[in-house]
Design an enzyme around this catalytic site. Structure first.
Site, PDB file in Angstrom:
ATOM      1  N   HIS A 121       0.884  -1.146   0.000  1.00 44.69           N
ATOM      2  CA  HIS A 121       0.000   0.000   0.000  1.00 44.69           C
ATOM      3  C   HIS A 121       0.940   1.220   0.000  1.00 44.69           C
ATOM      4  O   HIS A 121       1.860   1.270   0.815  1.00 44.69           O
ATOM      5  CB  HIS A 121      -0.715  -0.098   1.349  1.00 44.69           C
ATOM      6  CG  HIS A 121      -2.006   0.587   1.490  1.00 44.69           C
ATOM      7  ND1 HIS A 121      -2.092   1.872   1.915  1.00 44.69           N
ATOM      8  CD2 HIS A 121      -3.274   0.147   1.322  1.00 44.69           C
ATOM      9  CE1 HIS A 121      -3.375   2.203   2.001  1.00 44.69           C
ATOM     10  NE2 HIS A 121      -4.115   1.179   1.642  1.00 44.69           N
ATOM     11  N   ASP A 198       1.968  -6.120   8.221  1.00 47.62           N
ATOM     12  CA  ASP A 198       0.719  -5.382   8.049  1.00 47.62           C
ATOM     13  C   ASP A 198      -0.378  -6.406   7.781  1.00 47.62           C
ATOM     14  O   ASP A 198      -0.439  -7.008   6.708  1.00 47.62           O
ATOM     15  CB  ASP A 198       0.888  -4.412   6.872  1.00 47.62           C
ATOM     16  CG  ASP A 198      -0.429  -3.766   6.437  1.00 47.62           C
ATOM     17  OD1 ASP A 198      -1.490  -4.127   6.980  1.00 47.62           O
ATOM     18  OD2 ASP A 198      -0.372  -2.912   5.533  1.00 47.62           O
ATOM     19  N   GLN A 201      -5.238  -6.646   5.663  1.00 48.89           N
ATOM     20  CA  GLN A 201      -6.005  -7.361   4.654  1.00 48.89           C
ATOM     21  C   GLN A 201      -6.142  -8.846   4.993  1.00 48.89           C
ATOM     22  O   GLN A 201      -6.926  -9.560   4.374  1.00 48.89           O
ATOM     23  CB  GLN A 201      -5.289  -7.187   3.302  1.00 48.89           C
ATOM     24  CG  GLN A 201      -6.154  -7.216   2.090  1.00 48.89           C
ATOM     25  CD  GLN A 201      -7.278  -6.202   2.119  1.00 48.89           C
ATOM     26  OE1 GLN A 201      -8.438  -6.580   2.115  1.00 48.89           O
ATOM     27  NE2 GLN A 201      -6.949  -4.919   2.152  1.00 48.89           N
ATOM     28  N   LYS A 224     -11.862  -3.382   8.756  1.00 52.08           N
ATOM     29  CA  LYS A 224     -11.835  -4.379   7.686  1.00 52.08           C
ATOM     30  C   LYS A 224     -12.304  -5.739   8.191  1.00 52.08           C
ATOM     31  O   LYS A 224     -12.344  -6.703   7.448  1.00 52.08           O
ATOM     32  CB  LYS A 224     -10.435  -4.467   7.098  1.00 52.08           C
ATOM     33  CG  LYS A 224     -10.083  -3.160   6.394  1.00 52.08           C
ATOM     34  CD  LYS A 224      -8.932  -3.247   5.466  1.00 52.08           C
ATOM     35  CE  LYS A 224      -8.752  -1.888   4.807  1.00 52.08           C
ATOM     36  NZ  LYS A 224      -7.447  -1.750   4.177  1.00 52.08           N
ATOM     37  N   CYS A 362      -4.087   2.427  -3.921  1.00 53.11           N
ATOM     38  CA  CYS A 362      -2.963   2.843  -3.076  1.00 53.11           C
ATOM     39  C   CYS A 362      -1.767   1.916  -3.264  1.00 53.11           C
ATOM     40  O   CYS A 362      -1.017   1.665  -2.328  1.00 53.11           O
ATOM     41  CB  CYS A 362      -3.326   2.878  -1.593  1.00 53.11           C
ATOM     42  SG  CYS A 362      -4.750   3.879  -1.233  1.00 53.11           S
TER      43      CYS A 362
HETATM   44  C1  LIG Z   1      -6.502  -0.874   4.357  1.00 51.57           C
HETATM   45  C2  LIG Z   1      -5.074  -1.189   4.430  1.00 51.57           C
HETATM   46  C3  LIG Z   1      -4.175  -0.359   5.114  1.00 51.57           C
HETATM   47  C4  LIG Z   1      -4.602   0.936   5.764  1.00 51.57           C
HETATM   48  O1  LIG Z   1      -5.465   0.717   6.818  1.00 51.57           O
HETATM   49  P1  LIG Z   1      -6.111   1.988   7.590  1.00 51.57           P
HETATM   50  O2  LIG Z   1      -7.217   1.393   8.374  1.00 51.57           O
HETATM   51  O3  LIG Z   1      -6.579   2.934   6.535  1.00 51.57           O
HETATM   52  O4  LIG Z   1      -5.028   2.571   8.434  1.00 51.57           O
HETATM   53  C5  LIG Z   1      -2.871  -0.741   5.161  1.00 51.57           C
HETATM   54  N1  LIG Z   1      -2.436  -1.877   4.585  1.00 51.57           N
HETATM   55  C6  LIG Z   1      -3.261  -2.697   3.913  1.00 51.57           C
HETATM   56  C7  LIG Z   1      -2.726  -3.948   3.298  1.00 51.57           C
HETATM   57  C8  LIG Z   1      -4.605  -2.382   3.805  1.00 51.57           C
HETATM   58  O5  LIG Z   1      -5.427  -3.200   3.143  1.00 51.57           O
END
Ligand SMILES: *Cc1c(COP(=O)(O)O)cnc(C)c1O
Length: 404
Positions: A121, A198, A201, A224, A362
Protein backbone atom coordinates in the site's frame (compact mmCIF):
# COMPACT_ATOMS: atom_id res chain seq x y z
CA UNK A 1 -20.67 -24.57 6.51
CA UNK A 2 -21.93 -21.06 7.02
CA UNK A 3 -25.51 -20.07 6.32
CA UNK A 4 -25.19 -16.99 4.13
CA UNK A 5 -28.94 -16.22 4.13
CA UNK A 6 -28.93 -15.98 7.93
CA UNK A 7 -25.68 -14.04 7.98
CA UNK A 8 -27.02 -11.44 5.55
CA UNK A 9 -29.83 -10.64 7.98
CA UNK A 10 -27.17 -9.37 10.42
CA UNK A 11 -26.13 -6.61 7.99
CA UNK A 12 -28.83 -3.93 7.61
CA UNK A 13 -26.98 -2.15 4.79
CA UNK A 14 -27.23 -5.24 2.57
CA UNK A 15 -30.96 -4.69 2.17
CA UNK A 16 -30.69 -1.13 0.91
CA UNK A 17 -30.95 -0.07 -2.72
CA UNK A 18 -28.41 1.94 -4.67
CA UNK A 19 -29.52 3.73 -7.82
CA UNK A 20 -32.77 1.77 -7.62
CA UNK A 21 -30.98 -1.60 -7.59
CA UNK A 22 -30.23 -3.93 -4.66
CA UNK A 23 -26.76 -3.08 -3.31
CA UNK A 24 -24.04 -5.54 -4.32
CA UNK A 25 -21.16 -4.64 -2.04
CA UNK A 26 -17.84 -5.81 -3.48
CA UNK A 27 -15.53 -3.23 -1.90
CA UNK A 28 -14.71 -5.27 1.17
CA UNK A 29 -10.96 -4.81 0.81
CA UNK A 30 -11.50 -1.07 1.41
CA UNK A 31 -13.83 -1.54 4.38
CA UNK A 32 -16.14 -4.30 5.54
CA UNK A 33 -19.80 -3.87 6.41
CA UNK A 34 -21.01 -3.70 9.99
CA UNK A 35 -23.32 -6.31 11.57
CA UNK A 36 -26.21 -5.29 13.84
CA UNK A 37 -24.37 -6.84 16.81
CA UNK A 38 -21.57 -4.27 16.43
CA UNK A 39 -23.98 -1.39 15.78
CA UNK A 40 -25.91 -2.39 18.94
CA UNK A 41 -22.70 -2.49 20.98
CA UNK A 42 -21.87 1.10 19.93
CA UNK A 43 -25.35 2.24 20.94
CA UNK A 44 -25.09 0.31 24.22
CA UNK A 45 -21.78 1.98 25.08
CA UNK A 46 -23.06 5.51 24.52
CA UNK A 47 -26.41 4.72 26.16
CA UNK A 48 -25.01 3.11 29.30
CA UNK A 49 -21.23 3.40 29.84
CA UNK A 50 -19.99 6.64 28.31
CA UNK A 51 -17.20 7.87 30.61
CA UNK A 52 -13.47 8.49 30.47
CA UNK A 53 -11.40 5.47 31.40
CA UNK A 54 -8.45 4.69 33.70
CA UNK A 55 -9.09 7.87 35.73
CA UNK A 56 -12.43 8.04 37.49
CA UNK A 57 -13.27 6.68 40.90
CA UNK A 58 -16.88 6.69 39.85
CA UNK A 59 -18.79 3.58 38.83
CA UNK A 60 -19.40 4.12 35.12
CA UNK A 61 -15.77 5.12 34.57
CA UNK A 62 -14.74 1.83 36.15
CA UNK A 63 -17.30 -0.09 34.09
CA UNK A 64 -16.07 1.54 30.87
CA UNK A 65 -12.46 0.78 31.87
CA UNK A 66 -13.35 -2.86 32.51
CA UNK A 67 -15.08 -3.19 29.13
CA UNK A 68 -12.12 -1.58 27.36
CA UNK A 69 -9.59 -3.85 29.06
CA UNK A 70 -11.77 -6.93 28.50
CA UNK A 71 -11.75 -6.10 24.82
CA UNK A 72 -7.96 -5.90 24.88
CA UNK A 73 -7.95 -9.40 26.38
CA UNK A 74 -10.26 -10.65 23.63
CA UNK A 75 -7.85 -9.28 21.04
CA UNK A 76 -4.94 -10.85 22.91
CA UNK A 77 -6.69 -14.23 22.85
CA UNK A 78 -7.68 -13.89 19.19
CA UNK A 79 -4.10 -13.20 18.08
CA UNK A 80 -2.64 -15.51 20.72
CA UNK A 81 -0.36 -12.85 22.22
CA UNK A 82 1.40 -13.87 25.41
CA UNK A 83 0.34 -10.76 27.37
CA UNK A 84 -2.62 -8.37 27.12
CA UNK A 85 -0.20 -5.44 27.49
CA UNK A 86 1.44 -6.47 24.20
CA UNK A 87 -1.77 -5.27 22.49
CA UNK A 88 -1.76 -1.50 21.89
CA UNK A 89 -4.94 0.19 20.69
CA UNK A 90 -4.29 2.42 17.69
CA UNK A 91 -6.50 4.39 15.33
CA UNK A 92 -5.76 1.78 12.64
CA UNK A 93 -3.06 0.06 10.63
CA UNK A 94 -1.53 3.31 9.37
CA UNK A 95 -1.14 4.59 12.94
CA UNK A 96 0.48 1.31 14.04
CA UNK A 97 3.01 1.44 11.21
CA UNK A 98 3.89 5.05 11.96
CA UNK A 99 4.29 4.21 15.64
CA UNK A 100 6.89 1.55 14.81
CA UNK A 101 8.63 3.66 12.16
CA UNK A 102 8.92 6.49 14.69
CA UNK A 103 10.22 4.12 17.35
CA UNK A 104 12.98 2.88 15.07
CA UNK A 105 14.18 6.48 14.53
CA UNK A 106 16.18 6.12 17.71
CA UNK A 107 17.57 2.69 16.77
CA UNK A 108 18.61 3.00 13.12
CA UNK A 109 21.72 4.71 11.83
CA UNK A 110 23.52 5.25 8.55
CA UNK A 111 24.53 1.92 6.99
CA UNK A 112 21.44 0.09 8.26
CA UNK A 113 18.88 -1.37 5.85
CA UNK A 114 15.10 -1.57 5.95
CA UNK A 115 13.48 -4.08 3.58
CA UNK A 116 9.93 -3.57 2.33
CA UNK A 117 7.97 -5.39 -0.37
CA UNK A 118 6.89 -4.29 -3.84
CA UNK A 119 3.32 -5.26 -2.91
CA UNK A 120 2.80 -2.46 -0.40
CA UNK A 121 0.00 0.00 0.00
CA UNK A 122 1.86 3.22 -0.94
CA UNK A 123 0.77 5.05 2.20
CA UNK A 124 2.79 2.33 3.93
CA UNK A 125 5.94 3.03 1.95
CA UNK A 126 6.04 6.69 3.00
CA UNK A 127 6.72 6.13 6.76
CA UNK A 128 9.79 4.05 5.83
CA UNK A 129 11.03 6.66 3.37
CA UNK A 130 10.66 9.29 6.11
CA UNK A 131 12.48 7.02 8.56
CA UNK A 132 15.35 6.59 6.08
CA UNK A 133 15.57 10.35 5.60
CA UNK A 134 15.73 10.89 9.35
CA UNK A 135 18.29 8.19 10.08
CA UNK A 136 20.36 7.74 6.90
CA UNK A 137 19.25 4.10 6.62
CA UNK A 138 18.65 2.60 3.16
CA UNK A 139 15.31 1.30 1.85
CA UNK A 140 15.46 -1.96 -0.15
CA UNK A 141 12.54 -3.52 -1.98
CA UNK A 142 11.64 -7.21 -2.48
CA UNK A 143 10.51 -7.39 -6.14
CA UNK A 144 7.35 -9.09 -7.42
CA UNK A 145 6.71 -11.40 -10.38
CA UNK A 146 3.95 -11.52 -13.03
CA UNK A 147 1.67 -13.60 -10.81
CA UNK A 148 1.84 -10.86 -8.18
CA UNK A 149 4.04 -12.85 -5.79
CA UNK A 150 7.13 -11.70 -3.94
CA UNK A 151 10.34 -13.24 -5.27
CA UNK A 152 11.86 -15.03 -2.30
CA UNK A 153 15.25 -15.69 -3.91
CA UNK A 154 15.65 -11.92 -4.34
CA UNK A 155 14.61 -11.37 -0.73
CA UNK A 156 17.41 -13.64 0.42
CA UNK A 157 20.00 -11.66 -1.51
CA UNK A 158 18.78 -8.40 0.10
CA UNK A 159 19.19 -9.75 3.63
CA UNK A 160 22.46 -9.09 5.45
CA UNK A 161 23.82 -8.17 8.85
CA UNK A 162 22.86 -4.56 7.93
CA UNK A 163 19.15 -5.45 7.80
CA UNK A 164 17.45 -4.09 10.91
CA UNK A 165 13.78 -4.18 9.97
CA UNK A 166 11.61 -6.02 7.43
CA UNK A 167 8.12 -4.76 6.61
CA UNK A 168 5.70 -6.80 4.50
CA UNK A 169 1.94 -7.04 4.26
CA UNK A 170 0.43 -10.40 5.12
CA UNK A 171 -2.01 -10.15 2.21
CA UNK A 172 -1.85 -7.58 -0.62
CA UNK A 173 -4.90 -5.33 -0.77
CA UNK A 174 -4.52 -4.75 -4.51
CA UNK A 175 -4.07 -8.35 -5.67
CA UNK A 176 -5.05 -10.59 -2.75
CA UNK A 177 -1.72 -12.45 -2.72
CA UNK A 178 -0.99 -14.21 0.58
CA UNK A 179 2.68 -13.62 1.24
CA UNK A 180 4.89 -16.37 2.76
CA UNK A 181 5.36 -14.46 6.00
CA UNK A 182 6.48 -17.51 8.02
CA UNK A 183 9.49 -17.83 5.72
CA UNK A 184 10.07 -14.05 5.61
CA UNK A 185 10.10 -13.86 9.41
CA UNK A 186 12.39 -16.86 9.82
CA UNK A 187 14.96 -15.54 7.33
CA UNK A 188 14.90 -12.03 8.84
CA UNK A 189 15.51 -13.43 12.31
CA UNK A 190 18.51 -15.37 11.02
CA UNK A 191 20.25 -12.04 10.36
CA UNK A 192 18.92 -10.45 13.57
CA UNK A 193 16.32 -8.17 11.93
CA UNK A 194 12.91 -7.37 13.42
CA UNK A 195 9.75 -7.95 11.36
CA UNK A 196 6.57 -5.87 11.18
CA UNK A 197 3.63 -7.46 9.37
CA UNK A 198 0.72 -5.38 8.05
CA UNK A 199 -2.26 -7.64 8.68
CA UNK A 200 -5.00 -5.20 7.58
CA UNK A 201 -6.01 -7.36 4.65
CA UNK A 202 -5.38 -10.72 6.32
CA UNK A 203 -7.46 -10.45 9.50
CA UNK A 204 -10.82 -10.49 7.67
CA UNK A 205 -9.93 -13.91 6.24
CA UNK A 206 -7.71 -15.75 8.71
CA UNK A 207 -6.57 -15.81 12.32
CA UNK A 208 -2.89 -15.02 12.78
CA UNK A 209 -1.08 -16.60 15.74
CA UNK A 210 1.61 -14.10 16.64
CA UNK A 211 3.49 -16.49 18.90
CA UNK A 212 3.53 -19.30 16.35
CA UNK A 213 4.66 -16.81 13.70
CA UNK A 214 7.26 -15.45 16.14
CA UNK A 215 6.57 -12.04 14.57
CA UNK A 216 7.92 -8.95 16.34
CA UNK A 217 5.08 -6.57 15.41
CA UNK A 218 1.69 -7.12 13.77
CA UNK A 219 -0.86 -4.41 12.93
CA UNK A 220 -4.52 -4.44 11.83
CA UNK A 221 -7.64 -2.24 11.51
CA UNK A 222 -11.04 -3.10 12.99
CA UNK A 223 -12.97 -1.62 10.06
CA UNK A 224 -11.83 -4.38 7.69
CA UNK A 225 -13.08 -7.07 10.06
CA UNK A 226 -16.67 -5.95 10.75
CA UNK A 227 -15.69 -3.32 13.32
CA UNK A 228 -15.91 0.49 13.19
CA UNK A 229 -13.41 2.90 11.60
CA UNK A 230 -10.82 4.74 13.66
CA UNK A 231 -9.70 1.79 15.80
CA UNK A 232 -7.02 -0.81 15.28
CA UNK A 233 -4.37 -2.80 17.07
CA UNK A 234 -0.63 -3.11 17.23
CA UNK A 235 0.85 -6.28 18.66
CA UNK A 236 4.47 -6.03 19.76
CA UNK A 237 6.67 -8.45 21.65
CA UNK A 238 7.00 -7.16 25.20
CA UNK A 239 10.78 -6.74 24.97
CA UNK A 240 10.47 -4.67 21.79
CA UNK A 241 7.70 -2.45 23.17
CA UNK A 242 9.76 -1.80 26.29
CA UNK A 243 12.72 -0.86 24.12
CA UNK A 244 10.91 1.56 21.79
CA UNK A 245 10.30 5.16 22.90
CA UNK A 246 6.70 6.45 23.16
CA UNK A 247 5.18 7.87 19.99
CA UNK A 248 3.07 10.72 21.33
CA UNK A 249 3.18 12.65 24.59
CA UNK A 250 0.03 13.31 26.58
CA UNK A 251 -2.26 12.05 29.30
CA UNK A 252 -2.42 8.28 30.02
CA UNK A 253 1.15 7.62 28.83
CA UNK A 254 3.00 9.04 31.82
CA UNK A 255 3.74 7.77 35.29
CA UNK A 256 5.10 10.98 36.80
CA UNK A 257 5.64 14.45 35.37
CA UNK A 258 7.74 17.34 36.58
CA UNK A 259 9.28 20.03 34.38
CA UNK A 260 12.67 18.36 34.91
CA UNK A 261 11.69 14.84 33.95
CA UNK A 262 8.80 12.62 32.96
CA UNK A 263 8.70 8.89 33.53
CA UNK A 264 6.54 6.87 31.21
CA UNK A 265 3.69 4.61 32.15
CA UNK A 266 3.98 0.85 31.83
CA UNK A 267 2.76 -1.01 28.77
CA UNK A 268 0.32 -0.68 27.13
CA UNK A 269 -0.39 2.88 28.36
CA UNK A 270 3.04 4.15 27.29
CA UNK A 271 1.77 4.06 23.70
CA UNK A 272 -1.79 5.23 24.37
CA UNK A 273 -1.54 8.98 24.92
CA UNK A 274 -4.74 10.96 25.44
CA UNK A 275 -8.34 9.81 25.64
CA UNK A 276 -8.62 6.89 23.24
CA UNK A 277 -11.48 5.78 21.01
CA UNK A 278 -13.19 4.05 23.93
CA UNK A 279 -16.36 2.91 22.14
CA UNK A 280 -14.22 1.72 19.20
CA UNK A 281 -11.89 -0.24 21.47
CA UNK A 282 -14.80 -1.95 23.20
CA UNK A 283 -16.69 -2.89 20.04
CA UNK A 284 -13.52 -4.08 18.29
CA UNK A 285 -13.91 -6.99 20.71
CA UNK A 286 -17.57 -7.38 19.69
CA UNK A 287 -16.52 -7.55 16.03
CA UNK A 288 -13.94 -10.25 16.82
CA UNK A 289 -16.59 -12.21 18.74
CA UNK A 290 -18.89 -11.92 15.75
CA UNK A 291 -16.28 -13.23 13.29
CA UNK A 292 -15.33 -16.06 15.63
CA UNK A 293 -18.98 -17.09 16.03
CA UNK A 294 -19.13 -17.61 12.26
CA UNK A 295 -15.62 -19.08 12.33
CA UNK A 296 -12.58 -17.96 10.36
CA UNK A 297 -12.14 -21.43 8.84
CA UNK A 298 -15.73 -21.48 7.55
CA UNK A 299 -15.24 -17.93 6.25
CA UNK A 300 -12.04 -18.86 4.37
CA UNK A 301 -13.65 -21.95 2.82
CA UNK A 302 -16.72 -20.06 1.66
CA UNK A 303 -14.76 -17.08 0.31
CA UNK A 304 -12.51 -19.54 -1.54
CA UNK A 305 -15.61 -20.90 -3.31
CA UNK A 306 -16.72 -17.38 -4.23
CA UNK A 307 -13.26 -16.59 -5.60
CA UNK A 308 -13.14 -19.74 -7.71
CA UNK A 309 -16.65 -19.17 -9.05
CA UNK A 310 -16.02 -15.52 -9.91
CA UNK A 311 -12.61 -16.19 -11.48
CA UNK A 312 -14.05 -18.80 -13.86
CA UNK A 313 -17.05 -16.66 -14.82
CA UNK A 314 -15.05 -13.47 -15.39
CA UNK A 315 -12.40 -15.25 -17.46
CA UNK A 316 -15.20 -16.34 -19.82
CA UNK A 317 -15.46 -12.70 -20.90
CA UNK A 318 -13.24 -12.09 -23.90
CA UNK A 319 -10.55 -9.44 -23.39
CA UNK A 320 -10.75 -9.63 -19.61
CA UNK A 321 -7.44 -9.97 -17.79
CA UNK A 322 -7.00 -10.77 -14.10
CA UNK A 323 -3.98 -9.36 -12.22
CA UNK A 324 -2.71 -11.37 -9.29
CA UNK A 325 -2.87 -15.06 -10.16
CA UNK A 326 -1.00 -16.63 -7.28
CA UNK A 327 -2.32 -19.97 -6.05
CA UNK A 328 -2.11 -18.44 -2.59
CA UNK A 329 -4.65 -15.66 -2.61
CA UNK A 330 -7.79 -14.43 -0.88
CA UNK A 331 -11.07 -13.26 -2.37
CA UNK A 332 -9.80 -10.23 -4.28
CA UNK A 333 -10.18 -9.99 -8.06
CA UNK A 334 -8.30 -7.19 -9.79
CA UNK A 335 -9.05 -7.07 -13.50
CA UNK A 336 -9.29 -4.95 -16.66
CA UNK A 337 -11.17 -5.08 -19.92
CA UNK A 338 -8.93 -4.72 -22.95
CA UNK A 339 -8.73 -1.09 -24.12
CA UNK A 340 -11.28 0.23 -21.60
CA UNK A 341 -10.47 2.51 -18.67
CA UNK A 342 -11.27 0.88 -15.29
CA UNK A 343 -13.05 4.03 -14.08
CA UNK A 344 -15.61 3.84 -16.91
CA UNK A 345 -16.43 0.24 -16.03
CA UNK A 346 -16.71 1.16 -12.33
CA UNK A 347 -19.19 3.97 -13.12
CA UNK A 348 -21.46 1.67 -15.11
CA UNK A 349 -21.34 -0.95 -12.35
CA UNK A 350 -22.28 1.73 -9.81
CA UNK A 351 -25.39 2.60 -11.83
CA UNK A 352 -26.31 -1.07 -11.48
CA UNK A 353 -25.91 -0.90 -7.68
CA UNK A 354 -22.59 -2.77 -7.72
CA UNK A 355 -19.88 -1.24 -5.52
CA UNK A 356 -16.33 -2.02 -6.70
CA UNK A 357 -13.11 -0.07 -6.38
CA UNK A 358 -11.31 1.30 -9.43
CA UNK A 359 -7.88 2.89 -9.60
CA UNK A 360 -4.45 2.06 -8.26
CA UNK A 361 -5.73 0.89 -4.83
CA UNK A 362 -2.96 2.84 -3.08
CA UNK A 363 -0.52 0.45 -4.69
CA UNK A 364 1.01 2.54 -7.45
CA UNK A 365 4.23 0.44 -7.67
CA UNK A 366 2.15 -2.65 -8.53
CA UNK A 367 0.31 -0.75 -11.31
CA UNK A 368 3.66 0.53 -12.60
CA UNK A 369 4.92 -3.06 -12.72
CA UNK A 370 1.99 -4.12 -14.93
CA UNK A 371 2.17 -0.79 -16.85
CA UNK A 372 -1.52 -0.06 -16.28
CA UNK A 373 -3.25 3.00 -14.78
CA UNK A 374 -5.28 0.86 -12.41
CA UNK A 375 -7.70 -2.03 -12.20
CA UNK A 376 -11.29 -2.78 -11.32
CA UNK A 377 -11.19 -4.54 -7.98
CA UNK A 378 -14.00 -6.73 -6.70
CA UNK A 379 -13.34 -8.06 -3.20
CA UNK A 380 -15.67 -10.58 -1.59
CA UNK A 381 -16.65 -11.17 2.01
CA UNK A 382 -18.45 -14.06 3.70
CA UNK A 383 -21.82 -12.24 3.38
CA UNK A 384 -21.60 -12.10 -0.43
CA UNK A 385 -23.32 -14.63 -2.70
CA UNK A 386 -22.90 -16.34 -6.07
CA UNK A 387 -26.03 -14.50 -7.26
CA UNK A 388 -24.23 -11.23 -6.58
CA UNK A 389 -21.25 -12.46 -8.59
CA UNK A 390 -23.65 -13.29 -11.44
CA UNK A 391 -24.86 -9.67 -11.27
CA UNK A 392 -21.26 -8.45 -11.45
CA UNK A 393 -20.51 -10.64 -14.47
CA UNK A 394 -23.63 -9.39 -16.26
CA UNK A 395 -22.66 -5.81 -15.36
CA UNK A 396 -19.15 -6.22 -16.74
CA UNK A 397 -20.56 -7.68 -19.97
CA UNK A 398 -22.93 -4.74 -20.26
CA UNK A 399 -20.10 -2.25 -19.62
CA UNK A 400 -18.01 -3.95 -22.28
CA UNK A 401 -20.83 -3.67 -24.81
CA UNK A 402 -21.47 0.00 -24.02
CA UNK A 403 -17.81 1.03 -24.01
CA UNK A 404 -16.30 -0.87 -26.94
C1 LIG B 1 -6.50 -0.87 4.36
C2 LIG B 1 -5.07 -1.19 4.43
C3 LIG B 1 -4.17 -0.36 5.11
C4 LIG B 1 -4.60 0.94 5.76
O1 LIG B 1 -5.46 0.72 6.82
P1 LIG B 1 -6.11 1.99 7.59
O2 LIG B 1 -7.22 1.39 8.37
O3 LIG B 1 -6.58 2.93 6.54
O4 LIG B 1 -5.03 2.57 8.43
C5 LIG B 1 -2.87 -0.74 5.16
N1 LIG B 1 -2.44 -1.88 4.59
C6 LIG B 1 -3.26 -2.70 3.91
C7 LIG B 1 -2.73 -3.95 3.30
C8 LIG B 1 -4.60 -2.38 3.80
O5 LIG B 1 -5.43 -3.20 3.14
Amino acid sequence: MLNVDDIRKDFPILSRKVNGKPLVYFDNAATSQTPQQVIDAIVDYYSNYNANIHRGVHTISQEATDLYEQSRQKIQAHFNAKHAHEIIFTSGTTHGINLIANGFSSILKKGDDIIVSALEHHSNIVPWQMLCERTGATLKVIPMNDAGELVMSEYETLLSEHTKLVFVNHISNALGTINPIEYIIEKAHQVGAAVLIDGAQACPHLKPDVQALDVDFYVASAHKMCGPTGIGMLYGKEAWLNKLPPYQGGGEMIAEVTFEKTTYADLPHKFEAGTPNIAGGIVFGTAIDYMNTIGLDAIATYEGELLEYATAKLLDIEGLKIYGTSKHKTSVLSFNLDGIHPYDVGSILDKLGIAVRTGHHCAQPIMDYYKIPGTIRASFAFYNTKEEIDALVEGVKKAKMMLS
